[in-house]
Design a protein around this motif. Structure first.
Motif, mmCIF file in Angstrom:
data_model
loop_
_atom_site.group_PDB
_atom_site.id
_atom_site.type_symbol
_atom_site.label_atom_id
_atom_site.label_comp_id
_atom_site.label_asym_id
_atom_site.label_seq_id
_atom_site.Cartn_x
_atom_site.Cartn_y
_atom_site.Cartn_z
ATOM 1 N N LYS A 95 0.827 -1.201 0.000
ATOM 2 C CA LYS A 95 0.000 0.000 0.000
ATOM 3 C C LYS A 95 0.860 1.249 0.000
ATOM 4 O O LYS A 95 0.608 2.205 -0.737
ATOM 5 N N LYS A 96 1.908 1.263 0.835
ATOM 6 C CA LYS A 96 2.782 2.433 0.927
ATOM 7 C C LYS A 96 3.530 2.656 -0.368
ATOM 8 O O LYS A 96 3.752 3.787 -0.789
ATOM 9 N N GLU A 97 3.963 1.557 -1.011
ATOM 10 C CA GLU A 97 4.697 1.716 -2.266
ATOM 11 C C GLU A 97 3.815 2.363 -3.323
ATOM 12 O O GLU A 97 4.282 3.168 -4.135
ATOM 13 N N ASN A 141 0.445 17.661 11.265
ATOM 14 C CA ASN A 141 -0.712 18.056 12.085
ATOM 15 C C ASN A 141 -2.002 17.992 11.284
ATOM 16 O O ASN A 141 -3.043 17.522 11.765
ATOM 17 N N TYR A 142 -1.928 18.491 10.060
ATOM 18 C CA TYR A 142 -3.096 18.503 9.177
ATOM 19 C C TYR A 142 -3.608 17.078 8.949
ATOM 20 O O TYR A 142 -4.813 16.816 9.015
ATOM 21 N N ARG A 143 -2.660 16.160 8.700
ATOM 22 C CA ARG A 143 -3.030 14.765 8.454
ATOM 23 C C ARG A 143 -3.561 14.100 9.725
ATOM 24 O O ARG A 143 -4.578 13.388 9.693
ATOM 25 N N GLN A 154 2.071 15.161 3.913
ATOM 26 C CA GLN A 154 0.896 14.694 4.632
ATOM 27 C C GLN A 154 0.753 13.183 4.530
ATOM 28 O O GLN A 154 -0.252 12.622 4.952
ATOM 29 N N GLU A 155 1.780 12.563 3.950
ATOM 30 C CA GLU A 155 1.808 11.117 3.807
ATOM 31 C C GLU A 155 3.047 10.551 4.477
ATOM 32 O O GLU A 155 4.140 11.101 4.339
ATOM 33 N N GLU A 156 2.888 9.456 5.191
ATOM 34 C CA GLU A 156 4.004 8.861 5.925
ATOM 35 C C GLU A 156 5.131 8.433 5.006
ATOM 36 O O GLU A 156 6.313 8.644 5.305
ATOM 37 N N LYS A 193 2.824 8.537 -5.893
ATOM 38 C CA LYS A 193 2.108 9.794 -6.052
ATOM 39 C C LYS A 193 3.053 10.989 -6.083
ATOM 40 O O LYS A 193 2.744 12.013 -6.649
ATOM 41 N N PHE A 194 4.193 10.863 -5.412
ATOM 42 C CA PHE A 194 5.174 11.943 -5.381
ATOM 43 C C PHE A 194 6.489 11.423 -5.922
ATOM 44 O O PHE A 194 7.157 10.613 -5.279
ATOM 45 N N SER A 195 6.849 11.873 -7.116
ATOM 46 C CA SER A 195 8.120 11.446 -7.687
ATOM 47 C C SER A 195 9.271 12.059 -6.904
ATOM 48 O O SER A 195 9.099 13.004 -6.139
ATOM 49 N N PHE A 196 10.447 11.506 -7.115
ATOM 50 C CA PHE A 196 11.634 11.987 -6.427
ATOM 51 C C PHE A 196 11.855 13.464 -6.699
ATOM 52 O O PHE A 196 12.313 14.209 -5.825
ATOM 53 N N PHE A 197 11.519 13.927 -7.890
ATOM 54 C CA PHE A 197 11.779 15.315 -8.259
ATOM 55 C C PHE A 197 10.856 16.293 -7.531
ATOM 56 O O PHE A 197 11.141 17.481 -7.474
#
Length: 634
Positions: A31-33, A614-616, A171-173, A38-42
């Motif tokens: 799931k985490k992978e 905090n938001y998450r 906002q994601e672990e 969603k967020f590339s390294f760049f």
């Protein structure tokens, strides 16, 4: 140093593996992978740059200060910088990158735009800073940076951009875990360098180290061997770096159950503490203790559950302090004792004013007025009067080289000075200190001037007094008393929009030669107030300071509401409370130190990450409550 470096590289390797692999079961890992994609390294790269790369940037930069236009500037026109300019440039470029990255995520990837009303005060601060830069009389420096600072308005705006970007992205672990491994890498390199400095084998002083930071060799280093300064310009800022980093490392110890990973994080934390002690940053030692106490109180159940680790950590901290103190001849304890000395001071020489027709010296409450005219042979004829206009007699010294004043109220000597093509005037010696004056140096101008640094002529005036405590304790807080005494009156003059970003050195009365002399800052140029809050109020105005403080307060209050009773299950709350502790430590340390492009970006990046966490967490708490309500009503 080689062994330390190898150990840190090995630790980085195991941490990289740990961050990527540990604490997941098979289903959660898959799931985490998916979430990571969603967020590339760049999109994470600019934050990595702020946390791990920019603090390390150190390279030779020679520039024209453009300060020779000011009478008080006594330094060379050409100066050399190693630690600030290229960090500033890199930060501005990264901020621009972040702006385009947000546009891409919102428009290109159709991500939902996120916002938090707690960001509004910081946005207002950035806007006021920009208006201040435009309105400043010295806008060139506000937009381009200045001597020993290089924190122009673009950097201040960049701080807001960094906070928002980190809030938006973190906002994601999984995103935070990926970034942390790079942050740890940067900390590891910094720790290796700091240990080399602490144990008197400074890598930057080696031939290889000098080749990495300068086209020239044989560099002269400002700080004594054995005092740590990292790559953050000044040992005082080592306190900032350690305060920001150590609580995060402590929190990471509790995010894994693998012993070797815990040892690795602990090793880095201890290394930073040793480096902090070696920097002799007394305020840094205090704030890091405060930060860790805040963590201890918030995470009290976690620390009690892991009491062995807590006891060992406290013992190691104490041993490191004692060891560094013994190695440096009790310097840490001595400096801690003298940190806030409150012994009242007396300053017999109270003021010197160069008027149009005289020089007035106030000494022990009595005024002495010098007037000088020249006879046909160009010899000086002195006329001396006291504050009531009564003549004051004088006579030649035994060797006829000067005159001495017969009045015991004024234990001075004075004489004419003629240095062809250099200086024509007179010298007054007060308590062994020479003071030069002239009304002959400017054609058709008989106004009196004092001779300042670099042979500059300047007018001396009576400066507005500040708080009585500061006026009587110039050496309070290691000489900050005088700087604060002369800075506070500036708030009235620059209340609304300030003097302009990065212009404190211009706003400060560096022509206060008497005050500089009495506070032992003689022959120095005061470039900063040694207080972030005074720095902000003077440079961008009191309203901008209020906005910045509101941003800090909103974040702290919101965080305590979340973390005081949190169960700390999972990764995010542990890092979130560590960032809260780091941020509070930074804010306290900022009472005695300034904003600096070497460390402030890390603070704003962490506080942005903290806002995102905090938001998450609040979102998760809300969702859990909704689920509980549904189940209860079912």
């Amino acid at each position: 140093m080689y062994n330390n470096l190898c150990g840190l590289i090995f630790f980085y390797y195991i941490v990289t593996e740990e961050v990527g692999m540990a604490s997941y079961n098979v289903n959660n890992r898959n799931k985490k992978e998916k979430e990571e994609k969603k967020f590339s390294f760049f999109l994470i790269l600019p934050v990595i740059a702020v946390l791990a790369i920019i603090p390390l940037i150190t390279f030779y930069y020679k520039y024209d200060t453009k300060l020779d236009q000011f009478e008080w500037y006594s330094g060379p026109v050409k100066q050399t910088d190693f630690f600030l300019h290229y960090k500033s440039v890199a930060l501005i470029l990264v901020s621009v990158y972040m702006v385009f990255a947000v546009i891409y995520m919102v428009l290109g990837e159709e991500r939902k735009f996120a916002w938090d009303k707690k960001l509004i005060p910081l946005l207002i601060y950035a806007i006021i800073s920009f208006i201040s830069a435009i309105a400043s009389k010295y806008s060139y420096f506000s937009f381009n940076g200045i001597y020993e600072q290089f924190e122009p308005v673009w950097v201040l705006i960049g701080y807001f951009i960094i906070v928002y970007y980190c809030f938006f992205v973190f906002q994601e672990e999984t995103v935070l875990r990926r970034t942390m491994r790079w942050f740890i890498a940067g900390i590891s390199i910094m720790a290796a360098l700091g240990l080399s400095q602490a144990f008197k084998h400074d890598f930057l002083r080696t031939e290889m180290g000098q080749k990495l930071i300068s086209p020239e060799t044989g560099l002269e280093f400002k700080f004594e061997l054995g005092r740590a300064y990292l790559t953050v310009y000044n040992p005082n800022y080592v306190g900032f770096y350690a305060t920001l980093v150590v609580p995060v490392l402590v929190a990471l110890i509790f995010t894994t159950k693998k012993l070797w990973c815990r040892i690795g994080y602990a090793f880095l934390a201890v290394s930073l503490v040793i480096i902090l002690f070696a920097s002799q940053s007394r305020a840094g030692v205090i704030t890091i203790i405060v930060s860790l106490v805040i963590m201890l109180l918030c995470m009290r159940k976690v620390f009690l559950k892991n009491w062995k680790i807590t006891v060992i950590a406290i013992a190691v901290f104490a041993v490191a302090f004692i060891g560094i103190n013994v190695m440096n001849q009790n310097i840490l304890i001595d400096r801690m004792k003298s940190m806030f000395s409150t012994t009242p001071e007396t300053h017999p020489l109270e003021s010197i004013v160069t008027n149009d027709d005289n020089v007035t010296i106030k000494y022990n409450g009595n005024s002495l007025v010098f007037k000088v005219e020249q006879d046909e042979a160009n010899n000086d004829i002195f006329t001396l009067e006291d504050g009531s206009g009564s003549p004051v007699s004088y006579s030649a010294t035994e060797d006829n080289s000067a005159y001495k004043i017969d009045d015991t109220r004024f234990p001075f000597t004075f004489s004419s000075v003629r240095v062809p093509k250099s200086f024509y005037g007179f010298l007054v010696t007060i308590d062994g200190q020479p003071w030069y004056f002239s009304n002959l140096m400017k054609p058709n101008n008989k106004t009196y001037y004092a001779l300042g640094g670099n042979m500059s002529l300047m007018k001396l005036t009576e400066h507005e007094k500040s708080l009585d405590f500061l006026e009587n304790h110039y050496h309070f807080a290691n000489g900050r008393g005088y700087i604060w005494a002369r800075t506070l009156p500036l708030l009235k003059k620059y209340f609304l929009l300030g003097s302009g970003p990065d212009t404190f050195v211009i706003a400060f009365p560096n022509n206060d030669l008497v005050g500089l002399y009495n506070s032992w800052h003689q022959n120095e140029i005061v470039t900063k107030p040694h207080c972030l809050y005074l720095q902000t109020a003077v440079q961008t105005g009191v309203p901008s300071l209020i906005a910045l403080l509101l941003f800090f307060i909103f974040y702290i209050v919101d965080s305590f509401i979340i973390y005081w009773k949190h169960n700390y299950e999972g990764y995010l709350p542990k890092i979130g409370v560590a960032i809260l502790a780091s941020s509070i430590g930074y804010m306290i340390l900022a009472l005695t130190n300034d904003s600096c492009v070497a460390t402030s970006p890390i603070f704003f990046a962490l506080i942005g990450i903290g806002l995102g966490i905090n938001y998450r967490l609040k979102k998760d708490i809300k969702n859990n409550k909704l689920q509980a309500d549904v189940q209860n009503n079912a």
